[in-house]
Motif scaffolding. Structure first.
Motif, PDB file in Angstrom:
ATOM      1  N   TRP A  17     -30.663  49.983  68.056  1.00  0.00           N
ATOM      2  CA  TRP A  17     -31.201  51.351  68.888  1.00  0.00           C
ATOM      3  C   TRP A  17     -29.837  52.356  69.278  1.00  0.00           C
ATOM      4  N   THR A  19     -28.899  55.657  71.315  1.00  0.00           N
ATOM      5  CA  THR A  19     -28.797  56.070  72.821  1.00  0.00           C
ATOM      6  C   THR A  19     -30.210  57.022  73.132  1.00  0.00           C
ATOM      7  N   ASP A  22     -32.895  54.656  73.499  1.00  0.00           N
ATOM      8  CA  ASP A  22     -32.841  53.670  74.775  1.00  0.00           C
ATOM      9  C   ASP A  22     -33.384  54.751  75.942  1.00  0.00           C
ATOM     10  N   ARG A  56     -36.028  45.134  73.061  1.00  0.00           N
ATOM     11  CA  ARG A  56     -35.137  46.021  73.512  1.00  0.00           C
ATOM     12  C   ARG A  56     -34.949  45.935  75.172  1.00  0.00           C
ATOM     13  N   LEU A  61     -32.256  46.458  78.159  1.00  0.00           N
ATOM     14  CA  LEU A  61     -32.461  47.523  79.017  1.00  0.00           C
ATOM     15  C   LEU A  61     -32.828  47.385  80.456  1.00  0.00           C
TER      16      LEU A  61
END
Length: 283
Positions: A17, A19, A22, A56, A61
């Motif tokens: 992934w 940034t 994210d 993710r 996160l």
DNA sequence: AATGCATCCAACCGCAAGCTG
DNA sequence: ACAGCTTGCGGTTGGATGCAT
């Protein structure tokens, strides 16, 4: 009719992934909360499948995640829990706030497994390794044994009667402490509990004596002290650590059953017998 | 500096459970 | 009871990194 794929793979991005991705995912979830992962990528403007987004978020996160290596205490918890639950990583993770099943699974496979083997303990059965270690031929047998991990304490107890006893947990603890001397030390995550003259001061804590000893003396071969702490009180894990440190009962070892949230002093092979006793009391 | 090997861990895959209509 | 869908779980993979030669 075949099963539909979890997502339309055409045109979807895979791999690490960025940034930017994210941030999109974080912003979306903070704004809308977690719901309907299948719809998330579309609504958040991501070219990922919902499954990938969920993974993710939950593994990387989520704001409540702890980062970095597992502490010594967490490692010991994982070992204890694995001995009781087997490869049920999500279940194990539920006892370790801020840690994910993936993280624990990875840590187990890369660190703990190796350490246990080095110490002569079978990471699958948690019993001392025989001269023949588990090779590929034996993997299937080990898997079968693992898949038959009993659900209840009663079942475990019955099984233990006829099986080789588990490795003495204090041996594991000592070996880990020795092994971890070379590793970066991390502070104990929680404050130690208040103890007065060897007894807990909180009303939620109890001290009970063994069923098998009509006398309450822990010197009885099956005797043990049991400590239970309020679930809402995070000190429970530290009670075990503290008592471990105190050398409270010479000749006895401290064990913690994280599933039933009790700690107990036991003598050598009596670990599961004692757990069984605790289970009987709790019903 | 280049190469090969080992290790780590984020991410993927397939399956099963759970839910709903 | 059944089918279809979503979510969660555990095993596995492969790229990144570190270390030894």
């Amino acid at each position: 009719m075949g099963r539909q794929p979890c997502c339309d793979k055409v045109g979807l991005k895979k791999g690490p992934w960025t940034t930017e991705e994210d941030n999109k995912l974080i912003n979306f979830i903070l704004k809308n909360g977690q719901c309907c992962w299948r719809a998330v990528p579309k609504l958040a403007g991501l070219l990922r499948c919902g499954k990938s987004c969920r993974l993710r978020w939950t593994n990387y996160l989520r704001p409540d995640l702890k980062r970095g290596l597992l502490s010594d205490h967490e490692e010991k918890m994982v070992i204890d829990l694995h001995a009781q639950l087997g490869n049920r990583w999500s279940k194990i993770a539920s006892y370790l706030p801020g840690r994910t099943d993936n993280e624990i699974k990875n840590h187990w496979n890369t660190h703990i497994k190796k350490k246990l083997k080095k110490m002569g303990i079978d990471p699958v059965t948690h019993r001392p390794l025989c001269s023949a270690t588990i090779d590929d031929d034996n993997k299937e047998t080990a898997k079968q044994r693992e898949s038959s991990v009993p659900e209840t304490m009663d079942e475990r107890c019955r099984e233990v009667v006829v099986e080789t006893p588990l490795m003495d947990q204090s041996t594991i603890t000592d070996a880990f402490e020795e092994d971890n001397k070379n590793m970066e030390t991390s502070p104990t995550p929680l404050d130690p509990p208040q103890v007065n003259n060897g007894f807990f001061s909180s009303p939620d804590e109890i001290l009970a004596t063994s069923l098998s000893s009509s006398s309450s003396s822990p010197s009885n071969s099956h005797g043990g002290f049991v400590s239970s702490v309020d679930n809402n009180n995070n000190n429970n894990n530290n009670v075990g650590s503290l008592l471990e440190d105190l050398d409270f009962l010479p000749g006895f070892d401290w064990h913690h059953d994280y599933i039933n949230d009790v700690g107990l002093w036991v003598e050598d092979d009596d670990y599961f017998k004692e757990l069984c006793f605790v289970d009987m009391f709790s019903h």
